[in-house]
Motif scaffolding. Structure first.
Motif, PDB file in Angstrom:
ATOM      1  N   UNK A 118       0.841  -1.201   0.000  1.00  0.00           N
ATOM      2  CA  UNK A 118       0.000   0.000   0.000  1.00  0.00           C
ATOM      3  C   UNK A 118       0.876   1.251   0.000  1.00  0.00           C
ATOM      4  N   UNK A 119       1.956   1.218   0.743  1.00  0.00           N
ATOM      5  CA  UNK A 119       2.888   2.346   0.780  1.00  0.00           C
ATOM      6  C   UNK A 119       3.551   2.547  -0.584  1.00  0.00           C
ATOM      7  N   UNK A 120       3.889   1.466  -1.247  1.00  0.00           N
ATOM      8  CA  UNK A 120       4.632   1.553  -2.507  1.00  0.00           C
ATOM      9  C   UNK A 120       3.746   1.840  -3.715  1.00  0.00           C
ATOM     10  N   UNK A 121       2.451   1.700  -3.599  1.00  0.00           N
ATOM     11  CA  UNK A 121       1.572   1.962  -4.736  1.00  0.00           C
ATOM     12  C   UNK A 121       1.461   3.447  -5.062  1.00  0.00           C
ATOM     13  N   UNK A 122       1.922   4.309  -4.184  1.00  0.00           N
ATOM     14  CA  UNK A 122       1.948   5.740  -4.463  1.00  0.00           C
ATOM     15  C   UNK A 122       2.767   5.975  -5.733  1.00  0.00           C
ATOM     16  N   UNK A 123       2.236   6.788  -6.645  1.00  0.00           N
ATOM     17  CA  UNK A 123       2.894   6.996  -7.931  1.00  0.00           C
ATOM     18  C   UNK A 123       3.802   8.224  -7.959  1.00  0.00           C
ATOM     19  N   UNK A 124       3.981   8.860  -6.830  1.00  0.00           N
ATOM     20  CA  UNK A 124       4.871  10.012  -6.740  1.00  0.00           C
ATOM     21  C   UNK A 124       5.367  10.076  -5.299  1.00  0.00           C
ATOM     22  N   UNK A 125       6.500  10.711  -5.084  1.00  0.00           N
ATOM     23  CA  UNK A 125       7.045  10.829  -3.737  1.00  0.00           C
ATOM     24  C   UNK A 125       7.073  12.277  -3.283  1.00  0.00           C
ATOM     25  N   UNK A 126       6.529  12.514  -2.095  1.00  0.00           N
ATOM     26  CA  UNK A 126       6.691  13.780  -1.398  1.00  0.00           C
ATOM     27  C   UNK A 126       6.497  13.507   0.087  1.00  0.00           C
ATOM     28  N   UNK A 127       6.423  14.552   0.882  1.00  0.00           N
ATOM     29  CA  UNK A 127       6.333  14.358   2.331  1.00  0.00           C
ATOM     30  C   UNK A 127       5.131  13.511   2.736  1.00  0.00           C
ATOM     31  N   UNK A 128       4.021  13.597   1.985  1.00  0.00           N
ATOM     32  CA  UNK A 128       2.842  12.825   2.369  1.00  0.00           C
ATOM     33  C   UNK A 128       3.056  11.326   2.174  1.00  0.00           C
ATOM     34  N   UNK A 129       3.991  10.944   1.289  1.00  0.00           N
ATOM     35  CA  UNK A 129       4.288   9.521   1.094  1.00  0.00           C
ATOM     36  C   UNK A 129       4.851   8.901   2.367  1.00  0.00           C
ATOM     37  N   UNK A 130       5.553   9.708   3.165  1.00  0.00           N
ATOM     38  CA  UNK A 130       6.145   9.217   4.413  1.00  0.00           C
ATOM     39  C   UNK A 130       5.090   8.869   5.450  1.00  0.00           C
ATOM     40  N   UNK A 131       3.860   9.355   5.244  1.00  0.00           N
ATOM     41  CA  UNK A 131       2.773   9.133   6.201  1.00  0.00           C
ATOM     42  C   UNK A 131       1.800   8.071   5.718  1.00  0.00           C
ATOM     43  N   UNK A 132       2.036   7.549   4.523  1.00  0.00           N
ATOM     44  CA  UNK A 132       1.074   6.659   3.869  1.00  0.00           C
ATOM     45  C   UNK A 132       1.405   5.195   4.172  1.00  0.00           C
ATOM     46  N   UNK A 133       0.695   4.613   5.136  1.00  0.00           N
ATOM     47  CA  UNK A 133       0.859   3.204   5.474  1.00  0.00           C
ATOM     48  C   UNK A 133      -0.497   2.609   5.824  1.00  0.00           C
ATOM     49  N   UNK A 134      -0.666   1.357   5.481  1.00  0.00           N
ATOM     50  CA  UNK A 134      -1.890   0.660   5.857  1.00  0.00           C
ATOM     51  C   UNK A 134      -1.905   0.463   7.375  1.00  0.00           C
ATOM     52  N   UNK A 135      -3.081   0.626   7.979  1.00  0.00           N
ATOM     53  CA  UNK A 135      -3.154   0.491   9.442  1.00  0.00           C
ATOM     54  C   UNK A 135      -2.743  -0.907   9.904  1.00  0.00           C
ATOM     55  N   UNK A 136      -2.936  -1.910   9.036  1.00  0.00           N
ATOM     56  CA  UNK A 136      -2.504  -3.259   9.390  1.00  0.00           C
ATOM     57  C   UNK A 136      -1.000  -3.344   9.539  1.00  0.00           C
ATOM     58  N   UNK A 137      -0.258  -2.645   8.660  1.00  0.00           N
ATOM     59  CA  UNK A 137       1.199  -2.627   8.785  1.00  0.00           C
ATOM     60  C   UNK A 137       1.618  -1.932  10.071  1.00  0.00           C
ATOM     61  N   UNK A 138       0.910  -0.868  10.434  1.00  0.00           N
ATOM     62  CA  UNK A 138       1.229  -0.155  11.676  1.00  0.00           C
ATOM     63  C   UNK A 138       1.037  -1.066  12.885  1.00  0.00           C
ATOM     64  N   UNK A 139      -0.029  -1.829  12.892  1.00  0.00           N
ATOM     65  CA  UNK A 139      -0.285  -2.745  14.009  1.00  0.00           C
ATOM     66  C   UNK A 139       0.744  -3.873  14.049  1.00  0.00           C
TER      67      UNK A 139
END
Length: 279
Positions: free
Chosen positions: A125-146
């Motif tokens: 889910x984090x890697x499906x982002x098609x561009x990188x910026x500061x918001x990409x650093x915050x993009x994680x599935x809640x399951x990965x966080x747990x």
């Protein structure tokens, strides 16, 4: 308790300031032209404000999980950790050693998220982002966080990391992630010098290259020498024209991203490292 409240307040203020600083800086001095447009009905918009909103929505879910699950679990683990640390492993030298060890452990956790099919379902889910910026650093599935919180709790229990060390390290991880996911243009000489020690935007840009052999490389979070030490450094130079994302996959809508771990094809969940260049 006073020290804990101080550390939590310091972490929140420092990370919040850093996010705002880089969010503004990368728009004033972008390395790559920011994507524009994006239809909310599309499943594959490269960017625009719909992309930012999608990333921030994932972050808000995880921000709610932090005080409810992540922090209490980490605090419980630190309170019940094995008491084996020697007397010399205290103070600032002890904190420095804790940060080094925790960064080594997060290197291997990140690598496991790429190499183990079950973990990749969430991390993709984090890697499906098609561009990188500061918001990409915050993009994680809640399951990965747990899952990360459970793994961290096990490590804290076994190795006896104090809660203060974990909080400081987590703040450094967020600050580093915002920096190396950012689209900020840095002078080439400065970035090359920094890359000898820490992960920079150019190094991490290659990690998000939509070519699997590069995606499965450059796993470092704080320090860049782990990838050289464990032969996971990619020799591919950063190119602003290289596609970002996951090879053979498209970006997805927010609801689809939340369900992604349940729908990810097992065959695409992880890949071997046969073609990874050593470095």
């Amino acid at each position: 308790m006073v020290e804990l409240d101080f550390l939590l307040g310091w972490k929140t203020a420092a990370v919040g300031f850093w996010i705002l600083l880089f969010f503004a800086a990368e728009r004033l001095r972008p390395a790559a032209p920011p994507p524009v447009g994006g239809d909310p009905q599309e499943h594959n918009p490269r960017g625009g404000w719909w992309r930012v909103a999608r990333n921030l929505s994932l972050w808000l879910m995880n921000a709610a999980l932090s005080p409810l699950v992540v922090l209490p679990l980490t605090f419980w683990a630190a309170s019940h950790a094995l008491d084996w640390r020697p007397a010399w492993w205290q103070g600032l030298p002890g904190l420095a050693l804790d940060i080094l060890l925790l960064d080594l452990l997060i290197y291997w956790w990140h690598r496991a998220n790429h190499e183990l099919p079950f973990l990749w379902r969430f991390h993709e889910v984090h890697h499906l982002d098609r561009f990188l910026d500061t918001t990409s650093a915050l993009r994680f599935h809640f399951g990965e966080v747990l899952l990360s919180a459970l793994a961290r709790a096990a490590v804290v229990l076994a190795l006896g990391f104090p809660f203060s060390s974990v909080l400081v390290f987590e703040a450094l991880v967020l600050i580093a992630a915002i920096f190396h996911h950012s689209n900020l243009r840095l002078p080439a000489g400065l970035e090359n010098a920094l890359a000898r020690l820490i992960i920079t935007p150019s190094l991490h840009w290659v990690h998000h290259h939509a070519r699997r052999r590069d995606t499965d490389s450059n796993y470092g979070t704080l320090f860049s020498f782990w990838d050289r030490l464990f032969a996971s450094r990619s020799l591919t130079p950063r190119s602003l024209a290289m596609p970002i994302g996951v090879e053979g996959r498209d970006e997805e809508s927010l609801p689809a991203l939340l369900l992604h771990p349940l729908r990810a094809a097992p065959a695409a969940a992880a890949s071997g490292r046969k073609d990874l260049p050593e470095g």
